[in-house]
Structure formats: C-alpha cells, structure tokens
Motif scaffolding. Structure first.
Motif, mmCIF file in Angstrom:
data_model
loop_
_atom_site.group_PDB
_atom_site.id
_atom_site.type_symbol
_atom_site.label_atom_id
_atom_site.label_comp_id
_atom_site.label_asym_id
_atom_site.label_seq_id
_atom_site.Cartn_x
_atom_site.Cartn_y
_atom_site.Cartn_z
ATOM 1 N N GLN A 154 0.933 -1.513 0.262
ATOM 2 C CA GLN A 154 0.230 0.187 -0.423
ATOM 3 C C GLN A 154 0.392 1.181 0.231
ATOM 4 N N ALA A 155 0.372 2.278 -0.415
ATOM 5 C CA ALA A 155 0.775 3.154 -0.381
ATOM 6 C C ALA A 155 1.457 3.806 0.596
ATOM 7 N N GLY A 156 2.964 4.382 0.750
ATOM 8 C CA GLY A 156 2.955 5.284 2.482
ATOM 9 C C GLY A 156 3.892 3.805 3.067
ATOM 10 N N GLY A 157 3.436 2.491 2.334
ATOM 11 C CA GLY A 157 4.475 1.499 3.113
ATOM 12 C C GLY A 157 5.872 1.236 2.501
ATOM 13 N N SER A 158 7.004 0.277 2.731
ATOM 14 C CA SER A 158 8.350 -0.405 2.434
ATOM 15 C C SER A 158 8.623 -1.406 1.955
ATOM 16 N N LEU A 159 9.393 -1.609 1.606
ATOM 17 C CA LEU A 159 9.639 -3.295 0.475
ATOM 18 C C LEU A 159 11.342 -2.911 -0.022
ATOM 19 N N VAL B 80 13.357 9.956 -6.045
ATOM 20 C CA VAL B 80 12.727 8.376 -5.429
ATOM 21 C C VAL B 80 14.094 9.431 -3.869
ATOM 22 N N LYS B 81 15.057 10.074 -4.516
ATOM 23 C CA LYS B 81 15.817 10.433 -2.973
ATOM 24 C C LYS B 81 15.053 11.444 -1.977
ATOM 25 N N GLY B 82 15.359 10.379 -1.136
ATOM 26 C CA GLY B 82 15.356 10.895 0.536
ATOM 27 C C GLY B 82 14.175 9.537 0.681
ATOM 28 N N ARG B 83 14.250 8.381 -0.192
ATOM 29 C CA ARG B 83 12.624 6.944 0.569
ATOM 30 C C ARG B 83 13.793 6.280 0.578
ATOM 31 N N PHE B 84 14.183 6.197 -0.698
ATOM 32 C CA PHE B 84 14.983 4.788 -1.348
ATOM 33 C C PHE B 84 16.599 4.757 -0.999
ATOM 34 N N THR B 85 17.005 3.606 -0.539
ATOM 35 C CA THR B 85 18.243 4.075 -0.417
ATOM 36 C C THR B 85 18.878 2.160 -0.706
ATOM 37 N N ILE B 86 20.194 2.670 -1.670
ATOM 38 C CA ILE B 86 20.917 1.733 -2.486
ATOM 39 C C ILE B 86 21.941 1.359 -1.497
ATOM 40 N N SER B 87 22.876 -0.322 -1.077
ATOM 41 C CA SER B 87 23.838 -0.610 -0.105
ATOM 42 C C SER B 87 24.063 -1.518 -1.587
ATOM 43 N N GLY C 15 27.755 -10.458 -2.489
ATOM 44 C CA GLY C 15 27.512 -10.751 -3.445
ATOM 45 C C GLY C 15 26.005 -10.012 -3.760
ATOM 46 N N MET C 16 25.905 -9.563 -2.773
ATOM 47 C CA MET C 16 23.978 -8.608 -3.190
ATOM 48 C C MET C 16 24.062 -6.682 -3.200
ATOM 49 N N VAL C 17 23.428 -6.466 -3.587
ATOM 50 C CA VAL C 17 22.987 -5.022 -3.641
ATOM 51 C C VAL C 17 21.605 -4.954 -3.246
ATOM 52 N N TYR C 18 21.407 -3.820 -2.218
ATOM 53 C CA TYR C 18 19.814 -4.162 -2.235
ATOM 54 C C TYR C 18 19.911 -2.635 -2.020
ATOM 55 N N LEU C 19 17.995 -2.477 -2.641
ATOM 56 C CA LEU C 19 17.024 -1.061 -2.694
ATOM 57 C C LEU C 19 16.003 -1.000 -1.890
ATOM 58 N N GLN C 20 15.921 0.124 -0.392
ATOM 59 C CA GLN C 20 14.998 -0.319 0.243
ATOM 60 C C GLN C 20 14.404 1.188 0.275
ATOM 61 N N MET C 21 13.118 0.943 0.072
ATOM 62 C CA MET C 21 12.132 1.792 -0.554
ATOM 63 C C MET C 21 11.419 2.020 0.790
ATOM 64 N N ASN C 22 11.201 3.055 0.954
ATOM 65 C CA ASN C 22 10.697 3.728 1.864
ATOM 66 C C ASN C 22 9.195 5.051 1.410
ATOM 67 N N GLY D 121 14.711 -8.817 -13.085
ATOM 68 C CA GLY D 121 13.908 -7.384 -13.225
ATOM 69 C C GLY D 121 12.588 -8.521 -11.722
ATOM 70 N N THR D 122 12.057 -7.455 -11.068
ATOM 71 C CA THR D 122 10.964 -7.408 -9.608
ATOM 72 C C THR D 122 9.944 -6.536 -10.132
ATOM 73 N N GLN D 123 8.898 -7.009 -9.863
ATOM 74 C CA GLN D 123 7.227 -6.240 -10.227
ATOM 75 C C GLN D 123 7.560 -6.488 -8.610
ATOM 76 N N VAL D 124 7.468 -3.873 -8.890
ATOM 77 C CA VAL D 124 6.792 -3.367 -7.571
ATOM 78 C C VAL D 124 5.713 -2.984 -7.362
ATOM 79 N N THR D 125 4.798 -3.349 -6.988
ATOM 80 C CA THR D 125 3.281 -2.472 -7.500
ATOM 81 C C THR D 125 2.165 -1.832 -5.986
ATOM 82 N N VAL D 126 2.317 -0.365 -5.822
ATOM 83 C CA VAL D 126 2.028 0.158 -4.748
ATOM 84 C C VAL D 126 0.583 0.382 -4.834
ATOM 85 N N SER D 127 -0.136 0.159 -4.061
ATOM 86 C CA SER D 127 -1.611 0.540 -4.560
ATOM 87 C C SER D 127 -2.007 1.754 -3.495
ATOM 88 N N SER D 128 -3.482 2.704 -4.313
ATOM 89 C CA SER D 128 -2.915 3.358 -3.236
ATOM 90 C C SER D 128 -4.860 3.615 -2.338
#
Length: 121
Positions: free
Chosen positions: A13-18, A64-71, A77-84, A114-121
C-alpha cells in the motif's frame, strides 16, 4: 561475466516499504558499479539509484531521493534497494544492473530479469 537475480518485489500500500535484493554471481562483483532501474508500463526504463565500487558514493533520481536507499555487501555479492514511503507512481518492474561506469543511462553491461513492484493507493 556477472549474473544478476532480483527478488523482494510485491504488492504494497502507498506509504509502505519494500526491500529489493539483487544477488550477483561472479568473482569480480566488487569491481562493478551497481545500479537499480525501473520500467513502468508504456514508459522507458529509468534510472533509480547507483552505488560505487566501495559503496562510498551513492546517487539517486530526484523522484526517489530521501525515500530510497541503495547499499551493497560485496562479501555476500548482494545489492539492496530499501524503498520507504512508497507511492503509486513507484509501480514498475525494477531491474538490477552492473557496469564499469557510473551513469544514469541504460549503458550497463549486465542486467537482471526484473522484479515487479506494485503500490496501491
């Protein structure tokens, strides 16, 4: 040669995180710039974030600045994308990419499926 496999997408849902993960194979993983891109239906693939070899520098799209963080965790051997604070406009297929030059264009050498991200309103 680097193979990339993304995971962690889903419906939120909108406002959530993945948190997206990208597993990279290949002994030279640590020598690559790593990036995340996304592509929404009917739109071109766009840059989201990138991280330098050492992880000391990160770059983000303004949207996405201020909401997403790449690490990255080179030992694993991992890369992450934290999405808030996700928004419906973040809905897209998210791709992990690896290359030798940090760029916001799609000129990366290796891509995941690729991986699907769906954000519902």
């Amino acid at each position: 040669q680097v193979q990339l496999v993304e995971s962690g997408g889903g419906l939120v849902q909108a406002g959530g995180s993945l948190r997206l993960s990208c597993a990279a194979s290949g002994r030279t993983f640590s020598s690559y710039i790593m990036a995340w891109f996304r592509q929404a239906p009917g739109k071109e693939r766009e840059f989201v974030a990138a991280i330098s070899w050492s992880g000391g520098s990160t770059y983000y799209a303004d949207s996405v600045k201020g909401r997403f963080t790449i690490s990255r965790d080179d030992a694993k051997g991992m890369v992450y994308l934290q999405m808030n604070r996700l928004k419906p406009e973040d809905t897209a297929v998210y791709y992990c990419a690896a290359g030798g030059v940090l760029t916001t264009t799609i000129d990366y050498d290796y891509w995941g499926q690729g991986t699907q991200v769906t954000v519902s309103s």
